[in-house]
Design an enzyme around this catalytic site. Structure first.
Site, PDB file in Angstrom:
ATOM      1  N   ASP A 137       0.782  -1.281   0.087  1.00 45.07           N
ATOM      2  CA  ASP A 137       0.001   0.159  -0.065  1.00 45.07           C
ATOM      3  C   ASP A 137       0.881   1.191  -0.065  1.00 45.07           C
ATOM      4  OD1 ASP A 137      -2.513   1.044  -0.149  1.00 45.07           O
ATOM      5  OD2 ASP A 137      -2.480   1.646   1.914  1.00 45.07           O
ATOM      6  N   TYR A 139       1.110   5.696  -0.598  1.00 38.97           N
ATOM      7  CA  TYR A 139       0.486   6.839   0.547  1.00 38.97           C
ATOM      8  C   TYR A 139       0.719   8.088  -0.312  1.00 38.97           C
ATOM      9  CZ  TYR A 139       0.422   9.427   5.083  1.00 38.97           C
ATOM     10  OH  TYR A 139      -0.056   9.896   6.201  1.00 38.97           O
ATOM     11  N   HIS A 144      -4.040  13.677   1.379  1.00 42.47           N
ATOM     12  CA  HIS A 144      -4.264  12.891   2.273  1.00 42.47           C
ATOM     13  C   HIS A 144      -3.179  12.817   3.302  1.00 42.47           C
ATOM     14  CE1 HIS A 144      -5.430   9.313   4.612  1.00 42.47           C
ATOM     15  NE2 HIS A 144      -4.092   8.674   4.199  1.00 42.47           N
ATOM     16  N   GLU A 210     -10.398   3.394   3.703  1.00 48.39           N
ATOM     17  CA  GLU A 210      -9.575   4.112   2.699  1.00 48.39           C
ATOM     18  C   GLU A 210      -9.937   4.000   1.467  1.00 48.39           C
ATOM     19  OE1 GLU A 210      -5.499   3.753   4.049  1.00 48.39           O
ATOM     20  OE2 GLU A 210      -5.702   5.165   5.520  1.00 48.39           O
ATOM     21  N   GLU A 212      -9.403   3.604  -2.250  1.00 49.91           N
ATOM     22  CA  GLU A 212      -7.995   3.768  -2.974  1.00 49.91           C
ATOM     23  C   GLU A 212      -8.507   2.970  -4.370  1.00 49.91           C
ATOM     24  OE1 GLU A 212      -4.849   2.157  -0.992  1.00 49.91           O
ATOM     25  OE2 GLU A 212      -5.241   2.964   1.067  1.00 49.91           O
ATOM     26  N   ASP A 244      -9.111   0.147   1.930  1.00 50.61           N
ATOM     27  CA  ASP A 244      -8.100  -0.502   2.747  1.00 50.61           C
ATOM     28  C   ASP A 244      -8.446  -0.201   3.950  1.00 50.61           C
ATOM     29  OD1 ASP A 244      -5.724  -0.874   3.824  1.00 50.61           O
ATOM     30  OD2 ASP A 244      -4.682   1.098   3.609  1.00 50.61           O
ATOM     31  N   ARG A 248      -8.181   3.133  13.014  1.00 50.58           N
ATOM     32  CA  ARG A 248      -7.103   4.379  13.299  1.00 50.58           C
ATOM     33  C   ARG A 248      -6.733   4.273  14.912  1.00 50.58           C
ATOM     34  NH1 ARG A 248      -6.075   5.814   8.389  1.00 50.58           N
ATOM     35  NH2 ARG A 248      -7.803   6.125   7.115  1.00 50.58           N
ATOM     36  N   GLN A 251      -3.898   2.307  14.856  1.00 53.43           N
ATOM     37  CA  GLN A 251      -2.681   2.646  14.117  1.00 53.43           C
ATOM     38  C   GLN A 251      -2.184   3.832  14.909  1.00 53.43           C
ATOM     39  OE1 GLN A 251      -4.207   4.278  10.562  1.00 53.43           O
ATOM     40  NE2 GLN A 251      -2.298   5.088   9.710  1.00 53.43           N
ATOM     41  N   LYS A 264      -3.672  -2.510   9.730  1.00 53.93           N
ATOM     42  CA  LYS A 264      -4.182  -2.582   8.247  1.00 53.93           C
ATOM     43  C   LYS A 264      -4.323  -3.768   7.770  1.00 53.93           C
ATOM     44  CE  LYS A 264      -3.476   1.981   7.235  1.00 53.93           C
ATOM     45  NZ  LYS A 264      -4.264   2.627   6.308  1.00 53.93           N
ATOM     46  N   THR A 268      -8.370  -6.066   3.536  1.00 47.92           N
ATOM     47  CA  THR A 268      -8.308  -5.273   2.406  1.00 47.92           C
ATOM     48  C   THR A 268      -9.154  -5.780   1.351  1.00 47.92           C
ATOM     49  OG1 THR A 268      -5.795  -4.927   2.863  1.00 47.92           O
ATOM     50  CG2 THR A 268      -6.709  -4.142   0.598  1.00 47.92           C
ATOM     51  N   THR A 362      -4.801   6.204   0.095  1.00 47.26           N
ATOM     52  CA  THR A 362      -6.078   6.951   0.170  1.00 47.26           C
ATOM     53  C   THR A 362      -5.971   8.089  -0.956  1.00 47.26           C
ATOM     54  OG1 THR A 362      -6.007   6.349   2.488  1.00 47.26           O
ATOM     55  CG2 THR A 362      -7.750   8.014   1.721  1.00 47.26           C
ATOM     56  N   GLU A 376     -10.618  11.840   7.774  1.00 43.31           N
ATOM     57  CA  GLU A 376     -10.668  13.181   7.181  1.00 43.31           C
ATOM     58  C   GLU A 376     -12.012  13.780   7.070  1.00 43.31           C
ATOM     59  OE1 GLU A 376      -8.022  11.223   4.041  1.00 43.31           O
ATOM     60  OE2 GLU A 376      -7.578  13.050   3.787  1.00 43.31           O
TER      61      GLU A 376
HETATM   62 MN    MN Z   1      -4.320   3.067   2.488  1.00 46.77          MN
END
Ligand code: MN
Length: 434
Positions: A137, A139, A144, A210, A212, A244, A248, A251, A264, A268, A362, A376
């Site tokens: 993955d 970023y 983001h 997320e 994606e 994804d 949080r 994380q 994570k 997925t 994301t 977000e």
């Molecule tokens: Mn991701």
């Protein structure tokens, strides 16, 4: 690269707003609901056309696909077909497009064959289209990364210095890549709700999606030999939508200093149809300007290295009458291209495999309605999102279904990804005693 022929039409009736026009022809793995969903021997490859699925295993067995080698399509994954190389991708696409066109009567003039080759999508079950050797993955959305850096670290230094120099990423878990429609069990793990106390073990309280896309590696490289950026597009087969799923709170506590781990790895989720780069070619567009100019190994000869793909997220609470759209964004906002991601991934000599999935990261745009995660959209739980029917959300609750969609359109020609859909089930009831 093939171009889009607006005069190309299919003898199959296709709604104007269908994702699955004759210009698209995405690949997936299906079985018939009537054959039972769990019998792997019934799984085979198909392409989506309108609201139907065309059985490629049958067409291949009938000798209608003009492929070299094989058989590729009477299999429970697409890996062998993808591995057979670009020549075969082109042969298959051209053959299928011709067979479905109004100019060809091989299928349209053979009602018996047609009735065995076409199924309503409502009569099939879709499966994970590939056996996934590896999942990475990235970023790569500047917006983001800036938003998350602002919330998790420091608004004054939201982007770390390495971000604009390389496509930052991490190696994820292939074992928990699942297809649309799979239920997602809320993860439990270590959270640290109070800064001055030890962590607790608890169900995740800040479950997030997320938005994606992912690309599917179509050609491997030899270990020790990086894929050059000018060759990278030849190593990509196609794209899917990708959720994804992210915890949080897990994380936030675990990610220093090695990045995401438990937050994570639990799920997925991808859309079942792989849209090929050939189908996406007419929708190429510019990446955002890259400043500073990347190091030479990451420099592409063109900036037209992104795709104009409209993306959206809807949230459907359990029992709600209708889903609420909560995000509209576009793939074209991504700072790093897929070619740059793949090149950077292999620059030290890392080997990628056919079927590997590379998540974009994301996809957030410049305005709050284009943010690609609840973190977000609800700005770290400070701005709840209002849903139709009176509920609101700061993160994803049990029973919620997250639906992501994507399509590209130019004039009257539209191709799309369908959707990736996942419902969250309550956490398992762990009975730990000290
Ligand atoms: Mn991701």
């Amino acid at each position: 690269m093939p171009t889009m022929d607006p005069n190309l039409t299919s003898f199959i009736e296709i709604e104007a707003d269908s994702d699955f026009s004759i210009h698209n022809l995405p690949y997936g793995i299906f079985s018939l609901v009537r054959d039972g969903a769990d019998d792997k021997s019934q799984r085979r490859a198909g392409v989506a056309i309108g609201d139907q699925v065309l059985d490629l295993a049958l067409l291949e067995a009938e000798g209608l696909l003009n492929l070299t080698g094989g058989p590729y399509f009477n299999q429970p994954t697409l890996n062998d077909f993808i591995d057979s190389g670009r020549d075969n991708w082109t042969r298959a696409r051209q053959s299928i497009q011709k067979l479905l066109s109004t100019d060809c009567d091989t299928l349209s003039g053979n009602p018996e064959l047609l009735s065995k080759a076409l199924f309503k999508q409502s009569e099939v079950r879709m499966h994970l289209p590939i056996q996934v050797p590896g999942y990475t993955d990235f970023y790569s959305s500047k917006e983001h990364a800036t938003n998350v850096g602002t919330m998790f670290r420091d608004p004054a230094n939201a982007l770390l210095p390495n971000w604009a120099e390389m496509p930052v990423g991490y190696n994820g878990r292939a074992s928990t890549v699942v297809v649309s429609g799979t239920d997602i069990i809320r993860p439990s793990g270590q959270l640290k709700p109070k800064a001055d106390e030890r962590p607790i073990f608890s169900p995740c309280r800040r479950l997030d999606f997320e938005l994606e896309t992912g690309f599917i590696v179509g050609q491997s490289n030899q270990m020790g030999h990086p894929i050059k950026v000018e060759d990278a597009w030849d190593h990509i087969f196609g794209m899917v939508l990708l959720n994804d799923w992210s915890a949080r709170d897990i994380q936030k506590w675990e990610y220093v200093p090695l990045g995401p781990f438990n937050a994570k790895t639990f799920a997925t989720q991808i859309s079942p149809w792989i849209v090929t780069l050939d189908a996406l070619a007419p929708f190429k567009t510019d990446c955002p300007p890259q400043d500073p100019k990347p190091l030479a190994y990451l420099c592409e000869s063109t900036s037209t290295s992104s795709f104009d793909i409209e993306l959206s997220v809807e949230l459907l609470p359990e029992g709600a009458a209708e889903a609420t759209p909560i995000c509209h964004t576009n793939f074209k906002y991504m700072y790093w291209s897929m070619a740059q991601q793949l090149t950077h991934h292999t620059i030290t000599g890392c080997k990628v495999e056919v079927g590997d999935i590379m998540g974009s990261g994301t996809i957030s745009g410049p305005t709050p309605d284009t943010f690609g995660s609840m973190l977000e959209l609800a700005w770290n739980a400070t701005k709840p999102i209002a849903l139709k029917g009176g509920q609101s959300r700061t993160f994803i609750e049990d029973g919620d279904t997250v639906i992501m969609k994507g399509f590209a359109q130019k004039d009257s020609i539209r191709i799309g990804f369908g959707e990736v859909r996942g419902k969250v089930l309550p956490a398992l009831d762990f009975q730990f005693s000290d």
